[in-house]
Design an enzyme around this catalytic site. Structure first.
Site, PDB file in Angstrom:
ATOM      1  N   GLY A 111       0.860  -1.176   0.000  1.00 55.28           N
ATOM      2  CA  GLY A 111       0.000   0.000   0.000  1.00 55.28           C
ATOM      3  C   GLY A 111       0.895   1.223   0.000  1.00 55.28           C
ATOM      4  O   GLY A 111       2.058   1.159  -0.421  1.00 55.28           O
ATOM      5  N   GLY A 112       0.370   2.319   0.501  1.00 54.32           N
ATOM      6  CA  GLY A 112       1.142   3.554   0.504  1.00 54.32           C
ATOM      7  C   GLY A 112       2.457   3.418   1.259  1.00 54.32           C
ATOM      8  O   GLY A 112       3.523   3.715   0.722  1.00 54.32           O
ATOM      9  N   GLY A 130       4.090   0.724   2.279  1.00 62.11           N
ATOM     10  CA  GLY A 130       4.955  -0.320   1.730  1.00 62.11           C
ATOM     11  C   GLY A 130       5.676   0.154   0.479  1.00 62.11           C
ATOM     12  O   GLY A 130       6.887  -0.039   0.329  1.00 62.11           O
ATOM     13  N   ASP A 182      -3.295  -8.664   9.309  1.00 65.49           N
ATOM     14  CA  ASP A 182      -2.394  -9.817   9.184  1.00 65.49           C
ATOM     15  C   ASP A 182      -1.017  -9.537   9.778  1.00 65.49           C
ATOM     16  O   ASP A 182      -0.407 -10.425  10.384  1.00 65.49           O
ATOM     17  CB  ASP A 182      -2.257 -10.204   7.710  1.00 65.49           C
ATOM     18  CG  ASP A 182      -3.611 -10.337   7.032  1.00 65.49           C
ATOM     19  OD1 ASP A 182      -4.566 -10.756   7.717  1.00 65.49           O
ATOM     20  OD2 ASP A 182      -3.714 -10.017   5.833  1.00 65.49           O
ATOM     21  N   LEU A 216     -16.899   5.309   2.691  1.00 68.68           N
ATOM     22  CA  LEU A 216     -16.431   6.605   3.161  1.00 68.68           C
ATOM     23  C   LEU A 216     -16.885   7.758   2.270  1.00 68.68           C
ATOM     24  O   LEU A 216     -16.806   7.697   1.053  1.00 68.68           O
ATOM     25  CB  LEU A 216     -14.901   6.563   3.182  1.00 68.68           C
ATOM     26  CG  LEU A 216     -14.180   7.789   3.697  1.00 68.68           C
ATOM     27  CD1 LEU A 216     -14.422   7.936   5.182  1.00 68.68           C
ATOM     28  CD2 LEU A 216     -12.694   7.649   3.422  1.00 68.68           C
ATOM     29  N   THR A 223     -15.745  11.625   2.128  1.00 67.42           N
ATOM     30  CA  THR A 223     -14.634  12.363   2.717  1.00 67.42           C
ATOM     31  C   THR A 223     -15.066  13.539   3.589  1.00 67.42           C
ATOM     32  O   THR A 223     -16.080  14.195   3.349  1.00 67.42           O
ATOM     33  CB  THR A 223     -13.685  12.884   1.638  1.00 67.42           C
ATOM     34  OG1 THR A 223     -12.674  13.670   2.255  1.00 67.42           O
ATOM     35  CG2 THR A 223     -14.414  13.764   0.633  1.00 67.42           C
ATOM     36  N   GLU A 224     -14.211  13.796   4.582  1.00 62.96           N
ATOM     37  CA  GLU A 224     -14.329  14.986   5.400  1.00 62.96           C
ATOM     38  C   GLU A 224     -14.162  16.229   4.531  1.00 62.96           C
ATOM     39  O   GLU A 224     -14.641  17.309   4.869  1.00 62.96           O
ATOM     40  CB  GLU A 224     -13.197  14.929   6.431  1.00 62.96           C
ATOM     41  CG  GLU A 224     -13.368  15.782   7.625  1.00 62.96           C
ATOM     42  CD  GLU A 224     -12.398  15.318   8.712  1.00 62.96           C
ATOM     43  OE1 GLU A 224     -12.348  14.110   9.002  1.00 62.96           O
ATOM     44  OE2 GLU A 224     -11.700  16.164   9.258  1.00 62.96           O
ATOM     45  N   SER A 239      -3.138  10.469   7.932  1.00 58.13           N
ATOM     46  CA  SER A 239      -2.719   9.086   7.665  1.00 58.13           C
ATOM     47  C   SER A 239      -1.973   9.005   6.340  1.00 58.13           C
ATOM     48  O   SER A 239      -0.980   8.293   6.231  1.00 58.13           O
ATOM     49  CB  SER A 239      -3.914   8.143   7.658  1.00 58.13           C
ATOM     50  OG  SER A 239      -4.750   8.419   6.569  1.00 58.13           O
TER      51      SER A 239
END
Lengths: 258, 162, 584
Positions: free
Chosen positions: C14-15, C17, C221, C252, C254-255, C399
């Site tokens: 992901g981001g 990684g 995991d 979701l 978004t905010e 995040s």
């Protein structure tokens, strides 16, 4: 080719009847199954279940996997059309299972679900994505710049940014490429998705390798194989005007020469 | 079809007459699509052949519309239509270099347009490399033969033939 | 069993990684193991933006950002880490831009910024434009850009390799990293990856909730593999509930929708956030807004026949603005709800979103085995890790920042570690635990269905360990989970094959979820205060005297093989900000 009808005691119909969910309807999913560990033949299997018409095809597949037959195999992750895992051929059209509501595809008739075409089927709805990603990697899908990097960001006007906005939406689900009749017969064609991702950089004002990408797509398996059937535009779950992007690359190649 | 089995997997199994020779340790072969892209696929030729081919199809198409419609008009509609066509009519037209050029252009453009179209059809639909190569050679031979023969006829046409 | 040897092995693409991989590949022989294809990760679902005090549109500085992060995290944030996060944010955004990320632009051609929950000017005066964004697809763009750069750098991926075990070997009395064991989904083969350094970047674990914005594959995991090998988990009781998930589906919204001017309304059409957060209103931090929504619903002001949701109102915004800034979420509303956001308000409810806790690390990404000792060669970054920059509640847009800042840091640190250290010898039969697990699962014929247990787990978590918690509900959750763990021992897996046996993997994933849910519930039960995302109705105030400290949960195995959870605590690093009451 044979069709198996699942017995009602395995179906979710009874559970639904007990809870009295009146808004549920009976849906039949006809899934093209292939498991090399069982047979070298493809089998179509019918699954009947009670579903809310507002649910997605992915929900129906999950219901099969979780309640009727755990061996049914498919890829999925985010379940709302962002990750691009679950492109499949539903009623003969490429779509994302998580973005297709049952009510939108005439649930009165059996809904056929098959793996996307033109790629090796490994098991049930899972295909080998490697050739697809190979085509993506072959078009240099990354920003190439020359000279020294600026200390702050590179400037780009809002218009220049908008020029390639459409093709930045690609999620690499392969729905477009595997809907292309040219690709079905010749998987060496780059395919719409790779061209879309080349387009995203060719038309990015910051990039300086557009010429090389155009050269790559000028070749035998490049943009000139596009027959503008618009299957890719119809298939794209992100609403990218794929055929238009391919035509823009063609035009760039022509105007570069003349 | 035995639908009363406990789960559809067994049912699918039974479709093939019960026991199959395949299992987790000796799986059936995959059903491969023709000609998948591999790491070695892109053999860059660095020519503009495909682009010129594509452009030629569009341009020759436009020119052919004029040439062919003109041809049809003269042959079939004007001056009494088909009934007027005879050896003398052809001989008369080909005495004029303009009509010689018209027909020559039509012959070359139509043949190359058609041949290139068939080439792409072969590229798209012939699955095996050997089949493609053979079909294309056959196509090229037929094209060259027709074009040469036609050109020869237009230029060596003798109205006084006995 | 196949054995591979790499300097650095990264678990997850992901981001975090991929950001780590870009750095590690330049410096060492690196492999990325991922259970999905790289661009399938849930980073792509992030929408609103990535915070950085670029000050492109209005005055801002990283010190304010640090303060907002600490205050947002209800002072449970390690302040040294938050400072690094805010300081390096600026370069993180600029790096991404240089990698090609197509940010939205200001009229001058710079990266555009917008308001976001909890981000303020001058320590809480007013909302500030700090979130750098690309429409409402910032996560998608980050994920694509990082993957593109992985292609550019020639990062080696092992796609659909499922890491099931972490190998640690004791050398001279010190636990060191030896590698990981992975299960190849396509063939069912087991691969041992011997590595000098391992980075966990395997993402969150939100799938133990029913209404969640998390992907089906977010099953913790990495956390579970570390947990099974005796490593602690930090602050697991802190889980973020995003205020605006699509009603019942949890998808979701978004905010950024509120950043663009969207308003939350109850059934009377009242802008109820004015009562809960007079200054920041709809842009208060997420825990505050989520609690406010549930309070409205509980007090009978929820919308719909069952009064179980509220509305996100975008109808006063011009359609052009929605199309330009929020195209994806408006499409979600049309696709999944059949609602036109131009003219109708969108029904929403809070949705389980983000795990603040995880594998404890220091600011270099090195994993801690207790409050201070690192495990040499082991790193973690992203949602799987707890640095802790998010404390008790993560601010929106922090995040995407976290994965880039700490992904990069751990990638560099791991590769440098690998360059200066040798391989640790693999333990005997390195794959034994995984072989045993896979064989047991494949032969499992107990009769319990995975789906039933998972559903029961999600229901008890939603009912007992969500936005509002009490001693009683948490005790209920703990006992429910214990009962489910007993049932889990007698599950059955239908698919007995080797190829793409996702049935087997779902059973394994459920085991991970059960372990982590138990840690969450036990940690939450012991934290007798309310702080950030953890709200105890029986202890509704923050208790800095007893609980200004991180929870550290350890797995203990008794003589008789009985497992239990031992809780310990770790002090919070405080540098310049003294805890204050949190008001928005």
């Amino acid at each position: 080719m044979s069709t198996t009808t699942v017995e009602s005691k395995h179906s979710a119909a009874l559970d639904a009847a007990e809870t009295g969910d009146a808004h549920l309807i009976t849906v039949t999913l006809r899934v093209r199954r292939f498991n090399p560990e069982v047979s070298d033949q493809v089998v179509w299997v019918d699954y009947e279940m009670q579903m809310d018409p507002k649910e997605r095809v992915l929900d129906a597949l999950h219901k099969i996997k979780w309640e009727l037959d755990g061996t049914l195999t498919f890829r999925r992750s985010c379940a709302h059309g962002i990750c691009g895992s679950d492109a499949m051929r539903i009623n003969g059209r490429n779509r994302l299972a998580c973005k297709t509501l049952l009510k939108d595809i005439n649930p009165e008739k059996p809904i056929t679900v098959e793996p996307i075409k033109g790629l090796t089927v490994l098991k049930d709805l899972v295909v080998d994505m490697e050739p697809f990603f190979q085509a993506f990697r072959d078009v240099m899908p990354f920003l190439v710049t020359k000279g020294n990097e600026p200390t702050r960001e590179r400037l780009q006007s809002a218009e220049d940014r908008a020029r390639f906005d459409d093709t930045t939406k690609c999620i690499l689900c392969a729905a477009c490429t595997s809907s292309c009749p040219v690709f079905w017969n010749d998987g060496q064609y780059f395919g719409p998705a790779a061209i879309v991702n080349a387009h995203r950089f060719i038309f990015d004002s910051r990039d300086e390798a557009g010429e090389q990408r155009l050269e790559i797509l000028n070749d035998r398996d490049g943009v000139w194989r596009c027959r503008t059937t618009f299957n890719c535009t119809d298939a794209c779950p992100r609403g990218i005007e794929v055929t238009k992007a391919i035509q823009e690359v063609k035009r760039a190649l022509l105007t570069r020469r003349f | 079809m035995s639908a009363e089995t406990h789960n559809p997997v067994d049912a699918a199994d039974a479709a093939d007459g019960g026991v199959t020779p395949f299992g987790p340790d000796n799986p059936a072969p995959f059903i491969e699509p023709p000609r998948a892209r591999t790491k070695r696929t892109p053999r860059a030729t660095r020519t503009n052949f495909e682009m010129y081919g594509w452009l030629f199809m569009r341009l020759s198409g436009i020119v052919l519309v004029v040439l062919v419609l003109g041809h049809l008009l003269i042959q079939l509609v004007l001056d009494g239509g088909v009934s007027k066509i005879g050896f003398a009519f052809v001989a008369g037209r080909w005495a004029n270099p303009f009509w010689q050029l018209w027909d020559l252009a039509m012959l070359w453009l139509a043949m190359l347009h058609g041949a290139n179209g068939l080439r792409t059809v072969i590229n798209d639909y012939a699955e095996r490399d050997v089949t493609r190569t053979w079909l294309k050679w056959l196509l090229y031979a037929a094209t060259v033969f027709t074009v040469l023969l036609g050109t020869l006829v237009i230029f060596t046409f003798d109205p006084n033939i006995q | 069993m196949q054995i591979h040897k790499y300097d650095t092995v990264i678990v997850g693409a992901g981001g975090a990684g991929m950001r780590a991989a870009i750095e590690a590949t330049k410096r060492s022989r690196t492999a990325v193991l991922t259970k999905l294809y790289p661009t399938r990760s849930h980073t792509g679902a992030a929408q609103g933006g990535m915070a950085a005090a670029l000050a492109n549109v209005e005055e801002d500085n990283w010190e304010w950002h640090t303060f907002d992060t600490i205050k947002g995290g209800d002072y449970l944030v390690d302040q040294d880490a938050a400072e690094i996060l805010a300081k390096e944010a600026i370069d993180a955004v600029l790096d991404l831009e240089k990698m090609g990320l197509p940010f939205n632009r200001t009229p001058e051609g710079r990266i555009d910024q917008r308001r976001f929950g909890g981000h303020t000017r001058n320590h809480g005066e007013a909302a500030v434009r700090r979130s750098c964004y690309a429409a409402d697809r910032t996560g998608h763009m980050i994920l694509q850009t990082l993957y593109q750069n992985c292609v550019k750098e020639g990062v080696e991926f092992f796609n659909e390799f499922y890491v099931l075990d972490l190998l640690l070997a004791e050398v001279d009395g010190v636990k060191r990293t030896a590698g990981v064991v992975a299960y190849e989904l396509a063939t069912g083969e087991i691969h041992v990856f011997q590595a000098k350094a391992v980075i966990f970047a395997s993402g969150g674990n939100g799938k133990f909730y029913k209404v969640t914005s998390n992907a089906h594959t977010l099953t913790g995991d990495g956390q579970a593999a570390a947990w099974r090998r005796g490593l602690p988990l930090e602050d697991m009781e802190f889980f973020q509930f995003h205020p605006t998930g699509i009603w019942r589906m949890g998808i979701l919204l978004t905010e950024g929708a509120r950043g663009e001017g969207g308003i939350l309304r109850n059934k009377d059409g009242e802008r109820f956030m004015e009562r809960y957060a007079p200054v920041m209103k709809d842009l208060a931090s997420r825990d505050v807004v989520s609690r406010a929504i549930y309070t409205e619903i509980r007090e009978g002001r929820g919308c719909g026949p069952e009064g179980d949701h509220v509305y996100l109102d975008l109808t006063h915004l011009p359609p052009e603005q929605l199309d330009a800034k929020l195209p994806d979420i408006t499409e979600f509303a049309r696709t999944y709800l059949g609602i036109e956001p131009y003219t109708d308000p969108v029904p929403i409810q809070p949705t389980a979103h983000y795990a603040m806790g995880g594998i404890p690390t220091n600011v270099q990404g090195e994993v801690l085995t207790d409050n201070t000792t690192v495990v040499p060669g082991l790193y973690a970054a992203g949602e799987v890790a707890c640095v802790s920059v998010h404390g008790a509640n993560r601010l929106g847009t922090n995040s995407l920042l976290d994965i880039n800042v700490f992904g990069r840091r751990s990638g560099i640190a791991a590769a440098e570690y690998a360059a200066t250290h040798d391989f640790v010898e693999l333990p005997e039969n390195p794959d034994s635990l995984v072989v045993e697990l896979v064989e047991r699962m494949r032969d499992a014929n107990g009769g319990e269905r995975v789906t039933d247990i998972r559903k029961a787990l999600q229901e008890t978590m939603d009912a007992n360990a969500m936005v509002f918690r009490t001693e009683q509900t948490l005790k209920q959750a703990v006992s429910d989970i214990a009962a489910l763990k007993v049932r889990y021992k007698s599950i059955s897996v239908q698919d007995k094959g080797k190829r793409y046996n996702t049935d087997l993997l779902e059973a394994v994933e459920l085991g991970n979820l059960l372990d982590l849910a138990e840690v969450l519930a036990v940690s939450a039960l012991a934290r007798k205060e309310s702080r950030g995302g953890h709200y105890r109705e029986d202890y509704p105030t923050r208790d800095d005297v007893n609980f200004m400290r991180h929870t550290m949960a350890y797995r203990e195995v008794g003589e008789d093989g009985e497992e239990s959870i031992r809780l310990d605590y770790k002090p919070v690093v405080q540098t310049r900000y003294q805890p204050m009451e949190r008001k928005y």
